[in-house]
Motif scaffolding. Structure first.
Motif, short mmCIF file in Angstrom:
data_model
loop_
_atom_site.label_atom_id
_atom_site.label_comp_id
_atom_site.label_asym_id
_atom_site.label_seq_id
_atom_site.Cartn_x
_atom_site.Cartn_y
_atom_site.Cartn_z
N PHE A 10 -19.18 1.81 13.26
CA PHE A 10 -17.82 1.85 12.71
C PHE A 10 -17.77 1.10 11.37
O PHE A 10 -17.22 1.59 10.38
N LEU A 21 -7.33 7.09 6.95
CA LEU A 21 -7.62 6.23 8.11
C LEU A 21 -7.91 7.04 9.36
O LEU A 21 -8.72 6.65 10.20
N LEU A 36 1.79 5.13 16.28
CA LEU A 36 2.47 4.40 15.20
C LEU A 36 3.97 4.68 15.15
O LEU A 36 4.73 3.87 14.64
N TYR A 39 6.10 1.87 16.38
CA TYR A 39 6.19 0.58 15.71
C TYR A 39 7.57 0.27 15.14
O TYR A 39 7.87 -0.88 14.85
N GLN A 103 6.17 -7.35 14.64
CA GLN A 103 5.53 -6.35 13.78
C GLN A 103 4.03 -6.57 13.66
O GLN A 103 3.26 -5.62 13.67
N TYR A 104 3.63 -7.84 13.47
CA TYR A 104 2.25 -8.07 13.06
C TYR A 104 1.38 -8.85 14.04
O TYR A 104 0.19 -8.98 13.80
N ARG A 107 0.19 -6.71 18.93
CA ARG A 107 -1.02 -6.10 19.53
C ARG A 107 -2.03 -7.17 19.90
O ARG A 107 -2.69 -7.06 20.93
N LYS A 115 -5.34 -3.24 16.81
CA LYS A 115 -6.03 -2.03 17.24
C LYS A 115 -5.64 -0.86 16.35
O LYS A 115 -4.68 -0.93 15.60
N PRO A 117 -3.87 2.38 15.92
CA PRO A 117 -2.85 3.13 16.66
C PRO A 117 -3.13 4.63 16.63
O PRO A 117 -3.90 5.12 15.80
N ASN A 177 8.44 4.36 6.43
CA ASN A 177 7.24 3.77 5.84
C ASN A 177 6.02 4.66 5.91
O ASN A 177 5.89 5.56 6.72
N ILE A 179 1.67 4.10 4.57
CA ILE A 179 0.74 3.09 4.08
C ILE A 179 -0.36 3.71 3.21
O ILE A 179 -0.65 4.90 3.32
N VAL A 190 -3.90 -3.16 2.80
CA VAL A 190 -2.87 -2.14 3.05
C VAL A 190 -1.62 -2.39 2.21
O VAL A 190 -1.07 -3.49 2.21
N ILE A 216 -6.35 -6.58 6.79
CA ILE A 216 -6.91 -6.76 8.12
C ILE A 216 -8.17 -7.60 7.99
O ILE A 216 -9.11 -7.22 7.28
N LEU A 219 -12.81 -8.03 10.82
CA LEU A 219 -13.51 -6.79 11.15
C LEU A 219 -14.98 -7.04 11.51
O LEU A 219 -15.48 -6.49 12.49
N VAL A 226 -3.97 -9.03 11.52
CA VAL A 226 -3.23 -8.81 10.27
C VAL A 226 -2.92 -10.14 9.61
O VAL A 226 -2.59 -11.12 10.27
C1 CLR Z 1 3.27 0.07 10.39
C2 CLR Z 1 4.74 -0.21 10.14
C3 CLR Z 1 5.19 -1.43 10.92
C4 CLR Z 1 4.35 -2.62 10.53
C5 CLR Z 1 2.90 -2.36 10.71
C6 CLR Z 1 2.15 -3.21 11.43
C7 CLR Z 1 0.70 -3.12 11.59
C8 CLR Z 1 0.03 -2.05 10.70
C9 CLR Z 1 0.92 -0.81 10.68
C10 CLR Z 1 2.32 -1.12 10.08
C11 CLR Z 1 0.21 0.37 9.97
C12 CLR Z 1 -1.19 0.65 10.54
C13 CLR Z 1 -2.09 -0.59 10.53
C14 CLR Z 1 -1.32 -1.68 11.31
C15 CLR Z 1 -2.36 -2.75 11.51
C16 CLR Z 1 -3.67 -2.00 11.69
C17 CLR Z 1 -3.37 -0.51 11.38
C18 CLR Z 1 -2.38 -1.00 9.09
C19 CLR Z 1 2.26 -1.32 8.55
C20 CLR Z 1 -4.60 0.21 10.81
C21 CLR Z 1 -4.35 1.70 10.57
C22 CLR Z 1 -5.75 0.12 11.83
C23 CLR Z 1 -7.08 -0.11 11.19
C24 CLR Z 1 -8.18 -0.06 12.23
C25 CLR Z 1 -8.80 -1.41 12.58
C26 CLR Z 1 -7.92 -2.33 13.38
C27 CLR Z 1 -10.07 -1.18 13.31
O1 CLR Z 1 6.54 -1.68 10.68
#
Ligand code: CLR
Length: 448
Positions: A10, A21, A36, A39, A103-104, A107, A115, A117, A177, A179, A190, A216, A219, A226
């Motif tokens: 990965f 993504l 997602l 969320y 939000q952050y 998970r 993780k 989503p 939203n 990203i 992001v 993030i 990794l 986050v």
């Molecule tokens: C989506 C909108 C929400 C706030 C939020 C929280 C976490 C974010 C998510 C948003 C978007 C997708 C995101 C996630 C954290 C990880 C995930 C960026 C902005 C990505 C796609 C996953 C990456 C994969 C690794 C974890 C392996 O209000």
């Protein structure tokens, strides 16, 4: 050790990341069984804080002051502020800070790490409600029911639109939203596009909320989390701005999830890129959004507790049982995939996911053949460029006035980009997603 091996592949795959993504095949243990589109619920897991500005009045002995018992230091700062608009933006800032942990961090708390989503399909829906009883024992107000509508309004690129509606108090939060992610040496960075608009229709107050950047980390160690970065803003129609700056471990302090918010009156200082006009800061709030933060008034060194993120548990949205859900509703549509993810069986996950994705491709093909494009259910795209009239019968959209007050770009650029910033692409369109209130009122098939 099979999972360790696939984590390595990965990591290799993300070094050749192409901007999509969804194309990253992550090992099962890092997949979340949650889409997602869910969320959006994180915006209102403290309904009492979202609704609090409704209970702020000019009366010096307000309802919320009366509610305070002896141990009232968590919102004591309201007592010595008599400007009602300042009180309100402080309350909105408190609600916003309170959303961040959900939000952050949620998970990490429920599944042990951040993780990946599920990538919502076009037209995927998620709805539910929060009851009228506040989790805060000090809160005896009748909040009424708050409902959530969340819809995947676009699949390429993925865009989620949502509305959180409380009819009893005439309060609506709506937003959307998308990203844009990039990868630098094992850190996923992001940018969020979109914004939210919060309206208290009884008092005619509205607020623009922009979304922070994030990255993030963790990794390499296979335990992603986050970290927020950059800035986000809350602009009120009454002319106050809350400018929030984020940093991670070891920037403002040695602690993770730190922020510093400044409450400023607009005509005293605009978000100014070039020359910083001296800002008259009314209040400063600092601390950790996942722990405690403290507020201090301009010209005073006294600090008071502003918000403690661990004091009151989030109120979990109540969602209909899957048997009662429509096929477009997220948990029903993803049920097989979610179960496969929980079982950790890679082939099963792959099969179930491919089935859903192929069905979607087939639907898109039929739509093209029959010339019957997919219709969004609860949300509509409006154009604020001035070339066309905004849809939904509105003469003007709150985003136009609020972004002008804050000196923020109206275009589809990273959320909270100041006018004239290097990110403020003059060629970007000014289309944004809004709740179609009639569609919501006439909805009878899919209800919370
Ligand atoms: C989506 C909108 C929400 C706030 C939020 C929280 C976490 C974010 C998510 C948003 C978007 C997708 C995101 C996630 C954290 C990880 C995930 C960026 C902005 C990505 C796609 C996953 C990456 C994969 C690794 C974890 C392996 O209000």
């Amino acid at each position: 050790m099979a999972s360790a091996a696939s984590w390595t592949s990965f990591l290799k795959s993300i070094t050749s990341y192409n901007g999509d993504l969804a194309s990253l095949t992550a090992p099962p243990f890092i997949l979340s069984p949650v889409s997602l589109v869910e969320y959006s619920q994180y915006w209102a897991e403290h309904p009492n804080l979202l609704l609090a500005p409704n209970f702020i009045s000019n009366n010096p002995k307000t309802q919320s002051d009366n509610d305070d018992d002896d141990n009232d230091d968590d919102d004591d700062y309201e007592a010595d502020e008599d400007n009602i608009d300042v009180k309100k933006i402080l309350a909105v800032t408190k609600w916003f800070i309170a959303t961040l942990k959900s939000q952050y961090c949620s998970r990490n708390e429920s599944m042990g790490s951040e993780k990946k989503p599920l990538n919502p399909f076009l037209g995927e829906l998620f709805t539910g409600k929060w009851s009228s009883v506040s989790k805060d024992p000090k809160d005896s107000k009748d909040l009424g029911e708050t409902i959530l509508l969340s819809e995947q309004v676009s699949h390429h690129p993925p865009i989620t639109a949502y509305a959180i509606i409380n009819e009893k108090h005439n309060t609506t939060l709506q937003g959307y939203n998308r990203i844009k992610a990039s990868i630098y040496t094992y850190t996923l960075s992001v940018k969020q596009f979109g914004h939210a608009i919060l309206q208290y229709k009884n008092s005619n107050d509205s607020y623009l909320i922009t979304l922070p950047g994030l990255h993030i980390e963790g990794l390499l160690a296979a335990s992603p989390f986050v970290e927020l970065d950059g800035k986000s803003y809350i602009q009120s129609s009454s002319g106050y701005l809350s400018a929030i700056e984020y940093s991670g471990r070891g920037y403002f302090s040695g602690k993770k999830n730190t922020f510093k918010a400044k409450i400023i009156k607009n005509n005293e200082a605009k978000i100014n890129l070039k020359k910083k006009s001296p800002e008259k800061i009314l209040y400063t709030i600092q601390g950790q959004w996942s722990e405690k933060s403290y507020i201090s008034k301009y010209n005073s060194s006294a600090k008071k507790l502003f918000y403690d993120a661990n004091l009151i548990k989030p109120e979990i949205l109540s969602v209909k049982p899957i048997e009662a859900q429509h096929p477009l509703e997220s948990r029903k549509a993803w049920l097989d995939v979610a179960e496969a993810i929980k079982s950790g069986d890679y082939d099963l996950i792959h099969n179930k996911k491919s089935k859903l994705e192929n069905d979607q491709r087939e639907l898109r093909k039929i739509e093209i053949e029959n010339n019957t494009p997919w219709k969004n259910r609860w949300f509509t795209e409006i154009d604020l460029s001035g070339k066309e009239l905004p849809a939904l019968g509105q003469k003007s959209d709150p985003f136009t006035t609020l972004s002008t007050l804050a000196n923020l770009s109206k275009n589809d650029v990273p959320s909270g980009t100041p006018i004239g910033d290097k990110e403020d692409d003059p060629n970007a369109h000014s289309k944004h997603w809004r709740l179609n209130i009639d569609a919501y009122k006439n909805e009878s098939e899919i209800t919370p």
